[in-house]
Write a protein that holds these residues in place. Sequence first.
Motif, short mmCIF file in Angstrom:
data_model
loop_
_atom_site.label_atom_id
_atom_site.label_comp_id
_atom_site.label_asym_id
_atom_site.label_seq_id
_atom_site.Cartn_x
_atom_site.Cartn_y
_atom_site.Cartn_z
N ARG A 77 -12.78 -2.05 -0.96
CA ARG A 77 -12.03 -0.89 -0.92
C ARG A 77 -12.71 0.48 -0.36
N GLY A 78 -13.40 0.28 0.65
CA GLY A 78 -14.14 1.27 1.35
C GLY A 78 -13.13 1.60 2.56
N VAL A 79 -12.10 1.00 2.90
CA VAL A 79 -11.22 1.10 4.01
C VAL A 79 -9.78 0.35 3.50
N PHE A 80 -8.95 0.71 4.43
CA PHE A 80 -7.49 0.07 4.06
C PHE A 80 -6.65 0.05 5.34
N GLU A 81 -5.52 -0.84 5.48
CA GLU A 81 -4.94 -0.90 6.55
C GLU A 81 -3.64 0.35 6.46
N TYR A 82 -3.52 0.88 7.38
CA TYR A 82 -2.08 1.56 7.50
C TYR A 82 -2.03 1.94 9.09
N LEU A 162 8.44 -2.11 2.83
CA LEU A 162 7.58 -1.66 1.68
C LEU A 162 6.24 -1.04 1.95
N PHE A 163 5.45 -1.86 2.99
CA PHE A 163 4.26 -1.33 3.31
C PHE A 163 4.10 0.04 4.00
N MET A 164 5.33 0.24 4.84
CA MET A 164 5.23 1.52 5.61
C MET A 164 5.67 2.42 4.72
N GLN A 165 6.41 2.19 3.81
CA GLN A 165 6.90 3.47 2.77
C GLN A 165 5.92 3.53 1.73
N GLY A 166 4.73 2.62 1.42
CA GLY A 166 3.84 2.78 0.66
C GLY A 166 3.89 2.24 -0.69
N GLU A 167 4.80 1.48 -0.80
CA GLU A 167 5.19 0.74 -2.30
C GLU A 167 4.13 -0.44 -2.15
N LEU A 168 3.59 -1.03 -0.96
CA LEU A 168 2.69 -2.11 -0.98
C LEU A 168 1.80 -1.83 -0.06
N MET A 169 0.59 -2.42 -0.27
CA MET A 169 -0.38 -2.34 0.75
C MET A 169 -1.04 -3.71 1.14
N VAL A 170 -1.84 -3.75 2.07
CA VAL A 170 -2.48 -4.97 2.70
C VAL A 170 -3.75 -5.13 1.80
N SER A 171 -3.91 -5.97 0.94
CA SER A 171 -5.06 -6.11 0.03
C SER A 171 -6.25 -6.88 0.82
#
Length: 401
Positions: A77-82, A162-171
Amino acid sequence: MNHLSQKQARKLVLASQGIHRETEFGAGYQGVVNAIERLSYVQIDTISVVERAHHHALWNRLKEYSPMLLNQAVAKRGVFEYWSHAAAYLPMRDLRFSLPRKHDYLNGDQHWYHKNPKQMQYVKDRITAEGELRVKDFDQQRSRSDHAWGGHKPAKMALEQLFMQGELMVSRRDGFQKVFDLSERVIPDDVDSSMPTETEHLDHLIMRFLSSNGIGSSAEIAYLRKGFKPRVEKRCKELIEEQRIAELVVAGKRYFALSDFATALNKNVSRRRVKILSPFDNLLIQRQRMRDLFDFDYQIECYVTAKKRKHGYFVLPILAGQQFIGRMDAKIDRKTKRMTVSKLFLETINYSEHRQALVLALKRFLEFNQGVTLIIEQVIIGHKVCSASDVNLIFDSNEGS
């Protein structure tokens, strides 16, 4: 107002980008995190004729990089996708600055896909109950009767919305497939996830850009962010008054830089080392900027029809020291481990002084792509077509010819 020569501006940009300074970010997965924090993002790309762009950009900045290190940085969890200007890996510490965009998608101020509330709830309920899931975990066919999403696979559209609006993330990624989970199960407890104020958001955008790019105009800082340029310009004037940034002129064009930009100018930046860059490298993603500062006119042509291509499908820029000396169209065959450079364009009359460094760069790039054999089919210097042997670009038998 400060005036910089084009040569000084190039050095400032390259020093800020970490090019030719592979030990600056440290090593291991933490080196990956450090590099992405400096760059503010690394673009993700799907094209794989050579190693993908996100790995390529990091490899050029870290002395001993391998793709597993980026996977570790995501897992820890040092970086994340968006989304930056495109799909990207971003520093987890900057998570809160992704919230304004997510908020806009949630409220409908921006649109990714037309919302399908029933499908979105179904997808979210399954992930809540079952844990992280991929698109292929939803056994649904495209439905042309689904007018809301025009025949696309409903689960995929729901996941992405859901990913773009922040409810989901790419784990994480499974191969290159996104694996989604609830955001609250991905974001570490110690990460600030409060919504930034508009001033905080602008300051982040401005200061991060100048830190990673050395200098920038208001248009460059606001790149592909609709309506941001006048707000960036206004805030930059305020930051100059606060003595947090400075105003510069390079070749008659106005730029901004951090107030301590002279420190970066004192860093050592190689004049000889050759780097083969990704078309999506942070250094050159803004093409007009490259024309203005480096006199390098570059266009990626994979989106251009074959008959209109001038240089090739996936052309990689070649940086020698502080100038671009050429570009090459390369492809790796992963089964045979053979890399073919169909065309190598050399655009400098002083090619010979870079020959040895170019050979070394080609060998390193071959190894990075896990290749064994390198074939250079054609070399073009100016308008002259040569063979590799004509310009002494010959490799020993272990590396091809």
